[in-house]
Design a protein around this motif. Structure first.
Motif, short mmCIF file in Angstrom:
data_model
loop_
_atom_site.label_atom_id
_atom_site.label_comp_id
_atom_site.label_asym_id
_atom_site.label_seq_id
_atom_site.Cartn_x
_atom_site.Cartn_y
_atom_site.Cartn_z
N ILE A 1 1.09 -1.38 -0.14
CA ILE A 1 0.24 -0.23 0.08
C ILE A 1 0.56 1.23 -0.41
CG2 ILE A 1 -1.98 1.39 0.82
CD1 ILE A 1 -2.77 -1.54 2.17
N VAL A 2 0.54 1.85 -1.28
CA VAL A 2 1.57 3.15 -1.33
C VAL A 2 0.69 4.76 -0.89
CG1 VAL A 2 2.44 4.32 -2.64
CG2 VAL A 2 3.14 2.14 -2.25
N ILE A 3 0.91 5.74 0.16
CA ILE A 3 0.34 6.59 -0.01
C ILE A 3 1.19 7.50 -0.44
CG2 ILE A 3 -0.90 7.95 2.55
CD1 ILE A 3 -0.63 4.94 3.92
N ALA A 4 0.54 8.31 -0.60
CA ALA A 4 1.02 9.68 -1.52
C ALA A 4 0.20 10.99 -0.19
CB ALA A 4 0.67 10.05 -2.81
N GLN B 1 -2.48 9.12 8.94
CA GLN B 1 -3.14 8.27 10.24
C GLN B 1 -4.21 6.86 9.16
OE1 GLN B 1 -5.21 9.22 12.73
NE2 GLN B 1 -6.01 6.80 12.50
N VAL B 2 -3.78 6.72 7.95
CA VAL B 2 -4.09 5.70 7.33
C VAL B 2 -2.91 4.85 7.63
CG1 VAL B 2 -4.13 4.96 4.56
CG2 VAL B 2 -5.24 6.30 4.91
N ALA B 3 -1.46 5.20 7.69
CA ALA B 3 -0.45 3.81 7.61
C ALA B 3 -0.86 3.63 8.96
CB ALA B 3 0.68 4.69 7.52
N LEU B 4 -0.89 4.84 10.71
CA LEU B 4 -1.07 3.79 11.77
C LEU B 4 -2.67 2.69 12.14
CD1 LEU B 4 -0.93 7.14 14.00
CD2 LEU B 4 1.23 5.29 12.84
N SER B 5 -3.62 3.29 11.46
CA SER B 5 -4.77 2.58 11.78
C SER B 5 -4.65 1.40 10.79
CB SER B 5 -6.14 2.73 10.93
OG SER B 5 -6.43 4.15 11.56
N GLU C 1 -5.42 -2.30 12.12
CA GLU C 1 -6.44 -2.97 12.09
C GLU C 1 -5.86 -4.95 11.14
OE1 GLU C 1 -9.72 -3.14 11.28
OE2 GLU C 1 -9.79 -0.99 11.91
N GLY C 2 -4.16 -4.86 11.31
CA GLY C 2 -3.37 -5.76 11.34
C GLY C 2 -2.42 -6.26 9.98
N TYR C 3 -3.08 -4.91 9.03
CA TYR C 3 -2.21 -5.32 7.84
C TYR C 3 -0.67 -5.19 8.03
CZ TYR C 3 -0.79 -3.41 3.26
OH TYR C 3 0.40 -3.26 2.39
N ALA C 4 -0.53 -6.75 7.64
CA ALA C 4 1.13 -6.80 7.51
C ALA C 4 2.08 -6.43 6.72
CB ALA C 4 1.23 -8.00 8.12
N GLY C 5 1.32 -6.16 5.72
CA GLY C 5 2.58 -6.26 3.79
C GLY C 5 2.68 -4.96 3.83
N ARG C 6 3.57 -4.07 3.41
CA ARG C 6 4.32 -3.36 2.56
C ARG C 6 3.80 -2.37 3.27
NH1 ARG C 6 8.21 -0.96 -2.01
NH2 ARG C 6 9.25 0.62 -1.41
N ILE C 7 3.91 -0.87 3.78
CA ILE C 7 3.27 1.03 3.47
C ILE C 7 4.42 1.27 3.31
CG2 ILE C 7 2.43 2.02 4.88
CD1 ILE C 7 1.43 0.23 7.06
N ALA C 8 4.04 2.26 2.15
CA ALA C 8 4.86 3.69 1.70
C ALA C 8 4.70 4.60 2.27
CB ALA C 8 5.69 3.17 0.71
N LEU C 9 4.88 5.88 3.08
CA LEU C 9 4.54 6.53 3.22
C LEU C 9 5.32 7.81 2.13
CD1 LEU C 9 2.15 8.61 4.73
CD2 LEU C 9 3.28 8.44 6.31
N VAL C 10 4.65 8.59 1.23
CA VAL C 10 5.67 9.16 0.51
C VAL C 10 5.38 10.58 1.14
CG1 VAL C 10 5.82 10.42 -1.18
CG2 VAL C 10 5.90 7.76 -1.46
N ASN C 11 6.72 10.90 1.86
CA ASN C 11 6.86 12.31 2.66
C ASN C 11 7.51 13.66 1.98
OD1 ASN C 11 6.31 14.74 4.33
ND2 ASN C 11 7.92 13.53 5.77
N ASP C 12 6.78 14.24 1.14
CA ASP C 12 7.23 15.33 0.19
C ASP C 12 7.79 16.88 1.37
OD1 ASP C 12 5.06 17.20 0.76
OD2 ASP C 12 4.94 17.81 -1.22
N GLU C 13 7.84 16.75 2.75
CA GLU C 13 8.51 17.76 3.02
C GLU C 13 8.70 17.16 4.26
OE1 GLU C 13 5.41 20.51 5.17
OE2 GLU C 13 3.96 19.11 4.62
N PRO C 14 10.06 18.18 4.59
CA PRO C 14 11.95 18.11 4.82
C PRO C 14 11.47 17.69 6.63
CG PRO C 14 11.80 20.31 5.07
CD PRO C 14 10.20 19.63 4.65
N TRP C 15 10.74 17.33 6.84
CA TRP C 15 10.79 17.11 9.00
C TRP C 15 9.87 15.23 8.46
CZ3 TRP C 15 8.63 22.20 6.79
CH2 TRP C 15 9.57 22.80 7.03
N LEU C 16 10.04 15.19 9.94
CA LEU C 16 8.80 13.82 10.12
C LEU C 16 7.60 14.48 9.94
CD1 LEU C 16 10.46 12.45 13.39
CD2 LEU C 16 10.05 11.55 11.10
N PRO C 17 6.70 14.07 9.80
CA PRO C 17 5.34 13.70 9.43
C PRO C 17 4.38 15.21 10.82
CG PRO C 17 5.46 11.90 8.65
CD PRO C 17 6.94 12.34 9.94
#
Ligand code: FAD
Length: 405
Positions: A4-7, A15-19, A23-39
Motif C-alpha cells: 500500500i502506497v500513500i502519497a 492516519q491511514v498508515a497507523l490504522s 487493523e492487522g495489515y502486515a504488508g508493505r506500507i510506503a508513506l511518501v512525505n514531500d516535506e523535509p520533516w517528520l510528519p
C-alpha cells in the motif's frame, strides 16, 4: 494486498498508515512525505507553535523510531505521476513504488493572493511548518499587521498577532467573520471579542495591491481606498485541493478527487481522503463535499484502513471542528449549510454560548463557544437523526447536556 502506497504524509496519510497496522495489515506500507520533516500536525502552526508555547517536536505525530518499529517506510520524495496500468507511483526523484492500492492524501495548498506585490518579503500564507518558521521571528518584531481574510486561519493569526502587541487590521470581502462556516450570532460574538483584543475589521473590503520597499511589504492598499501601513501581511483566503497527480492520471475530479461512499476514486485501486477528497457527505444531503478538518482526515483514514484490511463500510462520520482564537475556543458539531433558524443558549456576556442551527425543524449543527459539555452532547445527538426541535430548544431552562432524544 501486499503493498500500500500513500502519497502525502499529513493528518490523513499518517492516519491511514497507523490504522492499517492497528487493523492487522502486515504488508508493505510506503508513506511518501514531500516535506523535509517528520510528519506533523498543522493546527498548532497558527496557534501554540506561533505563540512559542510548543516546539516543533511537540507537533510531530510520532517520533522517527515509531515508523521504524511499525514497519512504515517514510519515503522522502514526491509523487510525480501515477501509472495506473502498471500500478506504480512515479516519484520526483525518478524512483517508483509499485502498489496494490494507492491512497492519495495530498491535501491542499493556499489559494494564492493574486494582487501586485503578493510575492514581496513579509507576505505570508500559513500552511506549512516552513511558513510558520519564517513568520515567527517577524511576528515578534511586527508593529503593524494586516490580515487578509477573516476565515479561521486569518482570525487565529489575528488573535496571535494582537496578543504579540501588534496593531492588527483584518480585511474581509464578506460582511462578517467566518461567514462561510458559522451563524451570524457566533460571528458577532467573535467579532466583538477580536475588537476587544484590539483587532480592527474592514468588511466588504478587498486588497488591491501590496506596496513594497526594497523587496519588502510596507503597506496594503485596500479597495476602500485606504493605505494601511504594514510590516507583516498574512493571507488566509481559502485553499485549493492538490489534485494534479489525480487529474493527470485521469481520475474524476470535482472540487477535489471525487470518491464514493467508501472513499474509492474512479479507479478501484486508488482511494483518496482528507482535504483533497470530495465525498458524498451524509450530513450534506449526500452532495459531494470537501471538508478541511482534522476530524475528517482522521475518520476517513480509519475507514480506508479498515476497508483495506477487509472491513468495508460507508463513510457516515459526523463532521466536527474546532478553532482557538485568543482565549476563545469555538467547537462545531455537524454542518450548518442551509440553516435558517437558530436557537441561542448560554450567556453572551460571559462568552459562553451555543448556537443550535436548524433547517426548519431539523437540527443540523451546534456551534459552541466555551461550552464543551454542549459540544460533546451535540456530537452524540447529531450522530443519529436528531429529534430536537427549535420549540423544545428555545423553551426556558432547556439544557443541551441533559436533553435525551
Ligand atoms: P495535509 O495535512 O495538508 O497533508 C497533505 C500532505 O501531502 C502535505 O504534507 C503535502 O506537502 C503533501 N503532498 C502534496 N502533494 C504531494 C505529492 N504529489 N506527493 C507527496 N506528498 C504530497 N483543522 C481543524 O480541525 N482544527 C484546527 O484548528 C485547524 N487548524 C489549522 C491551522 C492551520 C495553520 C492549517 C494549515 C490547517 C488547520 N486545520 C485545522 C486543517 C487541518 O490541518 C487539515 O484539514 C488537515 O491537515 C488535512 O489533512 P490532509 O492529510 O488531508 O492534508
Amino acid at each position: 494486498l501486499n503493498s500500500i502506497v500513500i502519497a502525502g504524509a499529513g493528518h490523513a496519510g499518517v492516519q491511514v498508515a497507523l490504522s492499517l497496522r492497528q487493523e492487522g495489515y502486515a504488508g508493505r506500507i510506503a508513506l511518501v512525505n514531500d516535506e523535509p520533516w517528520l510528519p506533523y500536525q498543522r493546527p498548532p502552526l497558527s496557534k501554540a507553535y506561533l505563540l512559542g508555547k510548543i516546539d516543533a517536536t511537540a507537533m510531530q505525530f510520532r517520533p522517527a523510531q515509531f515508523y521504524i518499529d511499525q514497519g512504515i517506510e517514510l519515503v522522502a520524495d514526491r509523487g510525480a505521476a501515477i501509472d495506473r496500468q502498471n500500478r506504480r507511483l512515479l516519484l520526483a526523484s525518478g524512483q517508483a513504488l509499485d502498489y496494490d492500492h494507492l491512497v492519495l492524501a495530498t491535501g491542499a495548498h493556499n489559494r494564492p493572493l493574486n494582487v501586485p506585490g503578493a510575492t514581496l518579503g513579509g507576505v505570508f500564507g500559513l500552511k506549512t511548518r516552513a511558513d510558520a518558521e519564517a513568520l515567527a521571528p517577524l511576528l515578534a518584531q511586527a508593529r503593524r499587521v494586516v490580515v487578509i481574510g477573516a476565515g479561521f486561519i486569518g482570525l487565529e493569526f489575528a488573535a496571535v498577532a494582537a496578543a504579540a502587541g501588534a496593531a492588527v487590521e483584518v480585511l474581509e470581502l464578506g460582511e462578517r467573520p467566518m461567514a462561510r462556516a458559522v451563524s451570524p450570532q457566533m460571528s458577532a460574538l467573535f467579532r466583538a471579542a477580536h475588537e476587544a483584543w484590539g483587532v480592527n475589521f474592514r468588511f466588504r473590503t478587498a486588497v488591491s495591491e501590496i506596496e513594497g520597499d526594497n523587496g519588502r511589504a510596507v503597506a496594503v492598499l485596500a479597495s476602500d481606498g485606504e493605505r494601511l501601513a504594514a510590516d507583516l501581511v498574512v493571507y488566509g483566503i481559502g485553499v485549493v485541493p492538490n489534485v494534479a497527480l489525480a487529474l493527470e492520471a485521469g481520475l474524476t475530479i470535482d472540487n477535489g478527487i471525487t470518491v464514493d461512499a467508501n472513499l474509492l476514486s474512479s479507479d478501484p485501486h486508488i482511494s483518496a481522503l482528507g482535504d483533497v477528497a470530495s465525498f458524498p457527505c451524509l450530513q450534506n444531503g449526500e452532495r459531494l463535499t470537501r471538508l478541511e478538518s482534522v476530524q475528517n482526515a482522521v475518520d476517513q483514514g480509519r475507514l480506508i484502513a479498515a476497508r483495506l484490511a477487509g472491513k468495508p463500510a460507508p463513510y457516515t462520520a459526523l463532521p466536527w471542528f474546532w478553532t482557538d482564537q485568543g482565549k476563545l475556543k469555538l467547537q462545531i458539531a455537524g454542518l450548518a449549510m442551509g440553516a435558517d433558524n437558530h436557537v441561542v443558549l448560554g450567556d453572551s456576556a460571559a462568552q459562553q454560548v451555543s448556537v443550535l442551527c436548524f433547517a426548519g425543524e431539523r437540527l443540523l449543527a451546534v456551534e459552541s463557544c466555551g461550552r464543551i459539555g454542549d459540544h460533546m452532547a451535540a456530537r452524540k445527538i447529531l450522530a443519529r437523526p436528531p429529534a430536537l426541535t427549535p420549540a423544545v430548544a428555545a423553551a426556558p431552562g432547556f439544557e443541551l447536556k441533559t436533553w435525551e432524544a
